[in-house]
Design a protein around this motif. Structure first.
Motif, mmCIF file in Angstrom:
data_model
loop_
_atom_site.group_PDB
_atom_site.id
_atom_site.type_symbol
_atom_site.label_atom_id
_atom_site.label_comp_id
_atom_site.label_asym_id
_atom_site.label_seq_id
_atom_site.Cartn_x
_atom_site.Cartn_y
_atom_site.Cartn_z
ATOM 1 N N ALA A 86 0.878 7.393 -6.107
ATOM 2 C CA ALA A 86 -0.132 8.456 -6.149
ATOM 3 C C ALA A 86 0.507 9.831 -5.977
ATOM 4 N N LYS A 87 1.520 9.903 -5.121
ATOM 5 C CA LYS A 87 2.173 11.195 -4.865
ATOM 6 C C LYS A 87 2.915 11.730 -6.089
ATOM 7 N N THR A 88 3.354 10.831 -6.973
ATOM 8 C CA THR A 88 4.007 11.314 -8.201
ATOM 9 C C THR A 88 3.005 12.018 -9.114
ATOM 10 N N TYR A 89 1.724 11.841 -8.831
ATOM 11 C CA TYR A 89 0.669 12.515 -9.593
ATOM 12 C C TYR A 89 -0.015 13.594 -8.747
ATOM 13 N N LYS A 90 0.768 14.159 -7.823
ATOM 14 C CA LYS A 90 0.399 15.350 -7.029
ATOM 15 C C LYS A 90 -0.574 15.071 -5.888
ATOM 16 N N ASP B 11 -6.467 12.082 -11.692
ATOM 17 C CA ASP B 11 -5.161 11.653 -12.203
ATOM 18 C C ASP B 11 -4.520 10.616 -11.284
ATOM 19 N N ALA B 12 -4.430 10.951 -9.991
ATOM 20 C CA ALA B 12 -3.717 10.085 -9.049
ATOM 21 C C ALA B 12 -4.459 8.773 -8.791
ATOM 22 N N LEU B 13 -5.768 8.860 -8.521
ATOM 23 C CA LEU B 13 -6.519 7.631 -8.241
ATOM 24 C C LEU B 13 -6.637 6.779 -9.509
ATOM 25 N N GLY B 14 -6.704 7.449 -10.665
ATOM 26 C CA GLY B 14 -6.728 6.707 -11.929
ATOM 27 C C GLY B 14 -5.459 5.903 -12.134
ATOM 28 N N ILE C 41 0.841 -1.201 0.000
ATOM 29 C CA ILE C 41 0.000 0.000 0.000
ATOM 30 C C ILE C 41 0.874 1.248 0.000
ATOM 31 N N SER C 42 1.997 1.178 0.710
ATOM 32 C CA SER C 42 2.928 2.301 0.737
ATOM 33 C C SER C 42 3.477 2.596 -0.657
ATOM 34 N N HIS C 43 3.728 1.532 -1.416
ATOM 35 C CA HIS C 43 4.185 1.721 -2.804
ATOM 36 C C HIS C 43 3.102 2.400 -3.631
ATOM 37 N N LEU C 44 1.853 2.005 -3.407
ATOM 38 C CA LEU C 44 0.748 2.651 -4.116
ATOM 39 C C LEU C 44 0.653 4.135 -3.746
ATOM 40 N N GLU C 45 0.884 4.433 -2.464
ATOM 41 C CA GLU C 45 0.837 5.829 -2.037
ATOM 42 C C GLU C 45 1.948 6.645 -2.683
ATOM 43 N N ASP C 46 3.133 6.075 -2.748
ATOM 44 C CA ASP C 46 4.244 6.768 -3.419
ATOM 45 C C ASP C 46 3.900 7.028 -4.886
ATOM 46 N N ALA D 165 -18.563 -2.694 -0.056
ATOM 47 C CA ALA D 165 -17.442 -3.434 0.532
ATOM 48 C C ALA D 165 -17.897 -4.658 1.299
ATOM 49 N N LYS D 166 -17.091 -5.706 1.221
ATOM 50 C CA LYS D 166 -17.316 -6.939 1.968
ATOM 51 C C LYS D 166 -16.014 -7.328 2.659
ATOM 52 N N VAL D 167 -16.113 -8.306 3.537
ATOM 53 C CA VAL D 167 -14.927 -8.796 4.238
ATOM 54 C C VAL D 167 -13.887 -9.275 3.222
ATOM 55 N N GLY D 168 -12.637 -8.821 3.409
ATOM 56 C CA GLY D 168 -11.553 -9.178 2.501
ATOM 57 C C GLY D 168 -11.237 -8.116 1.481
ATOM 58 N N ASP D 169 -12.064 -7.050 1.416
ATOM 59 C CA ASP D 169 -11.840 -6.000 0.433
ATOM 60 C C ASP D 169 -10.871 -4.944 0.966
ATOM 61 N N LEU D 170 -10.223 -4.264 0.026
ATOM 62 C CA LEU D 170 -9.333 -3.143 0.344
ATOM 63 C C LEU D 170 -9.910 -1.889 -0.286
ATOM 64 N N LEU D 171 -10.139 -0.865 0.533
ATOM 65 C CA LEU D 171 -10.669 0.407 0.052
ATOM 66 C C LEU D 171 -9.541 1.434 0.010
ATOM 67 N N LEU D 172 -9.422 2.135 -1.109
ATOM 68 C CA LEU D 172 -8.378 3.152 -1.293
ATOM 69 C C LEU D 172 -9.041 4.486 -1.594
ATOM 70 N N PHE D 173 -8.543 5.578 -0.975
ATOM 71 C CA PHE D 173 -9.186 6.889 -1.089
ATOM 72 C C PHE D 173 -8.151 7.977 -1.394
ATOM 73 N N ILE D 174 -8.580 8.961 -2.173
ATOM 74 C CA ILE D 174 -7.795 10.192 -2.364
ATOM 75 C C ILE D 174 -8.752 11.362 -2.255
ATOM 76 N N ALA D 175 -8.323 12.395 -1.523
ATOM 77 C CA ALA D 175 -9.116 13.606 -1.346
ATOM 78 C C ALA D 175 -8.304 14.802 -1.831
ATOM 79 N N ASP D 176 -8.845 15.554 -2.787
ATOM 80 C CA ASP D 176 -8.132 16.713 -3.335
ATOM 81 C C ASP D 176 -9.048 17.369 -4.356
ATOM 82 N N LYS D 177 -8.526 18.334 -5.117
ATOM 83 C CA LYS D 177 -9.325 18.882 -6.205
ATOM 84 C C LYS D 177 -9.493 17.802 -7.272
#
Length: 595
Positions: free
Chosen positions: A350-354, A408-411, A343-348, A390-402
């Protein structure tokens, strides 16, 4: 060295089958591999058609056998012999049921030891492959790619010709005009101090051909853009360029769908359904964060902005109140697929896309596992899970911004998740139209508006009156892209055909009437003499063939591409010009030395 006088090749090596048993054949090609077993020499002879095993037996021809003993890798040879059924068949070769017993061997040319292996899985670096591209192109995979490209071009040309399109060439030396990317400039020797540009596309010429009454035009044409490169981009690329008169969007789309249907049937022997699904630009962005969504898998965005407007997590609540948005994706079953490190890799990413961060929740039997769960009430967590299915076993990912950052980032996170989980079926081709693109986009660096596609795109009828005084970012164009598996493979629009509307468009883009006439006067003048409504589309041939071939980048389907620095490692182009050439062109090169 021998020559081929008196010999005529009868077939390609790869075409031989059991039906040729007993026949005499003449093959010509390269030595792929040699095995010397004492009284027998086995040679795999390779040509464009494939590989056939040739047997040299000293009892059949001592002279041919002695020559065969001296053969090396990539020697060019001609062989005359008879086809026999193979005793130990090779099911991994298309010619594995037969072999050719040689009666004559001619060595047409010897070869040094090649710097790269002539096989598909050589694992050599791309830089070395491009340096020795003429050897790289001997590989079966590369030859297959280029033959597929040729077949696609042939199918396209036949389809368009059969549908009343006229193939017309347009100039390569054109007037520099602002169309988005940088132009490649060409100095004129006979017109001192003046420059041509290489065309980014034949856009203005094909519109002029519609003014001229040609009605339906096409060409398969080289285009040039001086821009940063990537896997699916080259400084010179090939377009299937089309334009039609007296049409609307539906007409253009229908013809182009028919063309792709023909391509898939004749090239891949696959049927595709038409018409293709359509999705507005606004819908594509809100569902996938991209105007070229890969719809082979889900991971669609869920807009949680209103759901979390009053929640206890300040980041989400503040974004909701400030007019920004909070969106998420549900990675079904992803809780066990992604560790915290993953998940940390995914966050990194996302950050490359502001993006400022990537929030997450894992749904477990005992509840929500997340570093932000403590900021939500139990009821709020339940509402979020329900909204996201969502159900048990799912992973939810969120981005909040303009919105632009979230899209761009979540895409990009969506694509990274799909790659990690192998969600995109490589054997599936999902095609769709994305329509109603914005006319304008904001150039934040220069503080102005620019055309999303180009300045000649017609506004939607209901937005026409607001062209000069409306909210520019909300105005829509009669523009459409055709998307396949997450790539834009073609784009077009209905063009402006009215001189007054075109002048309004130029003014909306910040051109004075004088500036517009200086750059596009020939088009403005042409529009004064009766212009039919017209529109068209241009496909990227390289990108289309890349996807059909299952290649990873367009360099795999271009004979002699540039690398990512726009350099040809084989010829070392671009190179320094001779001083006398520069003097003839009245050019002085002054490059400051880099520290």
């Amino acid at each position: 060295m021998d020559n081929i006088k008196g010999l005529k090749r009868t077939c390609y090596a790869g075409d031989l089958r059991t039906s040729e048993i007993g026949k005499e054949v003449i093959l010509m090609g390269w030595v792929q591999k040699k095995r010397n077993l004492g009284g027998l020499v086995f040679v795999d002879l390779r040509d464009r058609g494939g590989i056939a095993q040739v047997v040299f037996d000293s009892d059949i021809s001592k002279e041919a056998f002695e020559k065969a003993e001296k053969l090396g890798s990539e020697y060019v040879i001609a062989v005359r012999g008879k086809v026999f059924e193979r005793q130990s068949k090779n099911p991994n070769m298309s010619t594995g049921d037969i072999e050719v017993f040689a009666e004559e061997l001619r060595v047409l040319n010897e070869s040094q030891t090649p710097p790269i292996y002539i096989k598909d899985d050589d694992e050599v670096s791309e830089s070395l492959r491009l340096k020795y591209r003429y050897l790289d192109l001997r590989k079966p995979k590369m030859q297959k790619n280029l033959m597929l490209r040729a077949k696609v071009a042939n199918v396209v040309r036949n389809y368009l010709s059969n549908n009343d399109f006229c193939e017309i060439e347009t100039p390569f030396l054109v007037k520099p005009t602002p169309e988005g990317a940088r132009d490649y400039l060409v100095p004129s020797r006979v017109n001192e101090g003046k420059f041509y540009a290489l065309p980014q596309s034949p856009q203005l010429y094909k519109q002029l051909l519609m003014v001229s009454g040609m009605d339906r035009y096409f060409q398969i044409v080289k285009c040039f853009r001086d821009e940063d490169l990537r896997a699916d981009r080259q400084p010179e690329f090939t377009q299937i360029d089309c334009e039609m008169s007296f049409v609307d969007e539906d007409d253009v789309m229908s013809v182009m769908e028919g063309m792709l249907k023909d391509v898939f049937k004749q090239v891949l022997n696959r049927e595709i359904d038409v018409p293709f699904p359509r999705m507005t630009y606004a819908e594509a962005m809100s569902r996938y964060g991209s105007d070229k969504p890969d719809t082979r898998y889900g991971l669609e965005f869920v807009n949680l902005t209103e759901v979390v407007a009053n929640c206890g997590f300040k980041v989400f609540a503040d974004c909701s109140k400030e007019g920004y948005s909070v969106r998420g994706i549900n990675v079904v079953g992803g809780a066990n697929e992604f560790t915290r490190k993953g998940i940390s890799h995914l966050e990194d990413h996302a950050k490359t896309y502001k993006a400022k961060g990537l929030a997450w929740m894992k749904i477990a039997e005992e509840g929500v596992n997340s570093p932000i769960a403590k900021f939500f009430s139990e009821e709020e967590l339940n509402v979020i899970q329900k909204a996201m299915g969502a159900k048990v076993g799912d992973l939810l990912l969120f981005i909040a911004d303009k919105d632009s950052v979230v899209y761009d980032a979540l895409g990009q996170v969506r694509i990274a998740v799909a790659d990690k989980l192998n969600l995109a079926d490589p054997d599936k081709f999902n095609l769709l139209w994305v329509t109603e693109f914005p006319i304008f986009e904001e150039d934040e660096e220069n503080g102005r508006f620019v055309a999303k596609h180009h300045p000649f795109t017609s506004p939607m009828d209901e937005d026409l009156e607001r062209l000069e005084d409306g909210d520019k970012l909300k105005l829509r164009a009669k523009a459409y892209d055709i998307v396949m598996n997450g790539y834009e493979i073609g784009g077009g629009s209905i063009r402006i055909s009215n001189a007054q509307v075109q002048e309004k468009m130029f003014r909306a883009l910040g051109f004075t009437d004088e500036e517009a006439y200086n750059k596009f006067g020939f088009l403005i003048d042409a529009f004064k003499f009766g212009t039919p409504p017209h529109g068209g589309l241009a496909f990227g041939l390289d990108r289309l063939v890349m996807l059909l071939a299952g290649a990873e980048n367009i360099r795999e389907v271009i004979a002699f591409p540039k690398n990512q620095n726009a350099i040809c490692p084989m010829t070392n182009a671009p190179s320094i010009a001779e001083e006398n050439q520069l003097e003839e062109l009245s050019i002085k090169v002054d490059i400051a030395e880099k520290e």
